[in-house]
Design a protein around this motif. Structure first.
Motif, PDB file in Angstrom:
ATOM      1  N   VAL A  43      33.956  33.090  35.396  1.00  0.00           N
ATOM      2  CA  VAL A  43      33.013  33.757  34.683  1.00  0.00           C
ATOM      3  C   VAL A  43      33.523  35.229  33.385  1.00  0.00           C
ATOM      4  N   GLY A  44      34.280  34.526  33.601  1.00  0.00           N
ATOM      5  CA  GLY A  44      35.749  35.200  32.773  1.00  0.00           C
ATOM      6  C   GLY A  44      35.646  36.831  33.323  1.00  0.00           C
ATOM      7  N   LEU A  45      36.204  37.028  34.621  1.00  0.00           N
ATOM      8  CA  LEU A  45      36.514  38.229  35.127  1.00  0.00           C
ATOM      9  C   LEU A  45      37.460  38.230  36.194  1.00  0.00           C
ATOM     10  N   ASP A  46      38.223  37.521  35.980  1.00  0.00           N
ATOM     11  CA  ASP A  46      40.002  37.709  36.657  1.00  0.00           C
ATOM     12  C   ASP A  46      40.593  38.221  36.437  1.00  0.00           C
ATOM     13  N   SER A  47      40.353  39.175  35.291  1.00  0.00           N
ATOM     14  CA  SER A  47      41.452  40.138  35.007  1.00  0.00           C
ATOM     15  C   SER A  47      40.441  41.683  35.395  1.00  0.00           C
ATOM     16  N   PHE A  48      39.835  41.801  36.442  1.00  0.00           N
ATOM     17  CA  PHE A  48      38.818  42.697  36.685  1.00  0.00           C
ATOM     18  C   PHE A  48      38.689  42.627  38.035  1.00  0.00           C
ATOM     19  N   GLU A  49      39.482  41.852  38.734  1.00  0.00           N
ATOM     20  CA  GLU A  49      39.191  42.195  40.596  1.00  0.00           C
ATOM     21  C   GLU A  49      40.042  43.057  41.068  1.00  0.00           C
ATOM     22  N   GLN A  50      40.656  44.169  40.009  1.00  0.00           N
ATOM     23  CA  GLN A  50      40.600  45.105  40.724  1.00  0.00           C
ATOM     24  C   GLN A  50      39.818  46.169  40.266  1.00  0.00           C
ATOM     25  N   ALA A  51      38.976  46.064  39.350  1.00  0.00           N
ATOM     26  CA  ALA A  51      38.046  47.324  39.167  1.00  0.00           C
ATOM     27  C   ALA A  51      36.628  46.918  39.862  1.00  0.00           C
ATOM     28  N   LEU A  52      36.432  48.978  40.038  1.00  0.00           N
ATOM     29  CA  LEU A  52      35.412  49.464  40.683  1.00  0.00           C
ATOM     30  C   LEU A  52      33.451  48.169  40.075  1.00  0.00           C
ATOM     31  N   PRO A  53      32.395  49.281  40.748  1.00  0.00           N
ATOM     32  CA  PRO A  53      31.286  48.827  39.769  1.00  0.00           C
ATOM     33  C   PRO A  53      31.389  49.392  39.120  1.00  0.00           C
ATOM     34  N   HIS A  54      31.563  50.636  39.371  1.00  0.00           N
ATOM     35  CA  HIS A  54      30.802  51.287  38.334  1.00  0.00           C
ATOM     36  C   HIS A  54      31.907  51.689  36.759  1.00  0.00           C
ATOM     37  N   GLN A  55      33.216  50.604  36.691  1.00  0.00           N
ATOM     38  CA  GLN A  55      33.814  50.484  35.715  1.00  0.00           C
ATOM     39  C   GLN A  55      33.377  49.553  34.842  1.00  0.00           C
ATOM     40  N   LEU A  56      32.380  48.797  35.587  1.00  0.00           N
ATOM     41  CA  LEU A  56      31.894  47.219  34.877  1.00  0.00           C
ATOM     42  C   LEU A  56      30.484  47.291  34.288  1.00  0.00           C
ATOM     43  N   SER A  57      30.093  46.482  32.661  1.00  0.00           N
ATOM     44  CA  SER A  57      28.837  46.302  32.754  1.00  0.00           C
ATOM     45  C   SER A  57      27.395  46.090  33.755  1.00  0.00           C
ATOM     46  N   GLY A  58      26.827  45.879  33.202  1.00  0.00           N
ATOM     47  CA  GLY A  58      25.641  45.957  34.268  1.00  0.00           C
ATOM     48  C   GLY A  58      25.377  43.812  33.903  1.00  0.00           C
ATOM     49  N   GLY A  59      26.119  42.974  32.907  1.00  0.00           N
ATOM     50  CA  GLY A  59      25.811  42.400  33.148  1.00  0.00           C
ATOM     51  C   GLY A  59      27.680  41.479  34.124  1.00  0.00           C
ATOM     52  N   MET A  60      28.137  42.590  33.510  1.00  0.00           N
ATOM     53  CA  MET A  60      29.300  42.289  34.378  1.00  0.00           C
ATOM     54  C   MET A  60      29.436  42.352  36.141  1.00  0.00           C
ATOM     55  N   GLN A  61      28.579  43.361  36.870  1.00  0.00           N
ATOM     56  CA  GLN A  61      27.794  43.293  37.621  1.00  0.00           C
ATOM     57  C   GLN A  61      27.338  42.203  38.490  1.00  0.00           C
ATOM     58  N   GLN A  62      26.732  41.318  37.614  1.00  0.00           N
ATOM     59  CA  GLN A  62      25.685  40.789  37.707  1.00  0.00           C
ATOM     60  C   GLN A  62      26.631  39.099  37.680  1.00  0.00           C
ATOM     61  N   ARG A  63      27.112  39.287  37.005  1.00  0.00           N
ATOM     62  CA  ARG A  63      28.433  37.593  37.341  1.00  0.00           C
ATOM     63  C   ARG A  63      29.284  37.759  38.653  1.00  0.00           C
ATOM     64  N   VAL A  64      29.397  39.214  39.135  1.00  0.00           N
ATOM     65  CA  VAL A  64      30.096  39.716  40.325  1.00  0.00           C
ATOM     66  C   VAL A  64      29.065  38.601  41.690  1.00  0.00           C
ATOM     67  N   SER A  65      28.355  39.435  41.925  1.00  0.00           N
ATOM     68  CA  SER A  65      27.137  39.118  42.250  1.00  0.00           C
ATOM     69  C   SER A  65      27.282  37.894  42.536  1.00  0.00           C
ATOM     70  N   ILE A  66      26.718  36.812  41.435  1.00  0.00           N
ATOM     71  CA  ILE A  66      26.991  35.589  41.452  1.00  0.00           C
ATOM     72  C   ILE A  66      27.717  34.687  42.340  1.00  0.00           C
ATOM     73  N   CYS A  67      29.138  35.260  41.732  1.00  0.00           N
ATOM     74  CA  CYS A  67      30.076  34.685  42.533  1.00  0.00           C
ATOM     75  C   CYS A  67      30.308  35.053  43.743  1.00  0.00           C
ATOM     76  N   ARG A  68      29.404  36.168  44.613  1.00  0.00           N
ATOM     77  CA  ARG A  68      29.407  36.857  45.636  1.00  0.00           C
ATOM     78  C   ARG A  68      28.813  35.645  46.580  1.00  0.00           C
ATOM     79  N   ALA A  69      27.448  35.055  45.639  1.00  0.00           N
ATOM     80  CA  ALA A  69      26.940  34.296  46.348  1.00  0.00           C
ATOM     81  C   ALA A  69      27.469  32.928  46.341  1.00  0.00           C
ATOM     82  N   LEU A  70      27.879  32.650  45.584  1.00  0.00           N
ATOM     83  CA  LEU A  70      28.379  31.144  45.969  1.00  0.00           C
ATOM     84  C   LEU A  70      29.316  31.485  46.470  1.00  0.00           C
ATOM     85  N   LEU A  71      30.861  32.185  47.046  1.00  0.00           N
ATOM     86  CA  LEU A  71      32.075  31.857  47.569  1.00  0.00           C
ATOM     87  C   LEU A  71      31.654  30.949  48.392  1.00  0.00           C
ATOM     88  N   PRO A  72      30.917  31.002  49.440  1.00  0.00           N
ATOM     89  CA  PRO A  72      30.278  30.069  50.637  1.00  0.00           C
ATOM     90  C   PRO A  72      30.618  29.106  50.629  1.00  0.00           C
TER      91      PRO A  72
END
Length: 202
Positions: free
Chosen positions: A132-161
């Motif tokens: 999802v294009g966020l591999d260079s942001f793995e150490q960033a905190l949520p407040h450092q991301l845009s809303g769309g980037m935060q949602q991509r993190v949420s999608i990755c979390r749901a897909l992890l298992p």
């Protein structure tokens, strides 16, 4: 919305992951009773993409939360196969990212591993973030991301298992994508088509 009831197996013998049978939900708002859902009956099989369509406030989110087990229906039944029972059976992407603000992007994606075992979890998390294009942001905190980037993190979390059933509640609203016109309907309806994903997805 009401469609014909689905049996626990399709005509080809494929078991449904989850089937709703005459599900209704009522809420109390003060002294007023709100009918959020009424007589919902349908199901989803592995590999199928089911889209719930309806105007704002017609019960789509409530329906997904009932399937996820977060909300109990007032009446009716939700029948699930053993594949979608337990902590890793269903993945959920909410309308809002619901990220923990003190955890990094990577640690938010890895959150399910505190409840369930995921083989090679860190490697899989990084693979999803790269996708999802966020591999260079793995150490960033949520407040450092845009809303769309935060949602991509949420999608990755749901897909992890790699859940057999993935529920997505308007997950692309914050992303740069064409927005559909508002349907003129008073209750949610379901449309379906074969999916290339190895999961049942709503």
């Amino acid at each position: 919305m009401r469609e014909g009831a689905l049996s626990t197996e399709t005509g080809t013998g494929t078991a449904t992951l989850v089937a709703l049978e005459d599900v209704s939900k009522r809420f109390l708002q003060g002294r007023r009773e709100v009918q959020a859902l009424q007589g919902v009956t349908f199901g989803v099989v592995p590999g199928e993409l089911v889209v719930i369509v309806g105007a704002s406030g017609c019960g789509k989110s409530t329906l997904l939360k009932i399937v996820a087990g977060l909300v109990k229906p007032t009446s009716g039944a939700v029948r699930k196969t053993s594949a979608v029972e337990g902590a890793r059976g269903i993945g959920m992407v909410f309308q809002d990212p619901v990220l923990l603000p003190w955890r990094s992007v990577l640690k938010n994606v890895l959150l399910p591993t505190e409840v369930i075992q995921v083989p090679d979890a860190r490697a899989r998390a990084m693979e999803l973030l790269e996708h999802v294009g966020l591999d260079s942001f793995e150490q960033a905190l949520p407040h450092q991301l845009s809303g769309g980037m935060q949602q991509r993190v949420s999608i990755c979390r749901a897909l992890l298992p790699d859940p057999p059933l993935l529920l997505m509640d308007e997950p692309f609203g914050a992303l740069d994508a064409p927005r559909p016109t508002r349907p003129s309907c008073s209750s949610p309806t379901a449309s379906r088509k074969p999916s290339s994903w190895p999961t049942g997805s709503w």
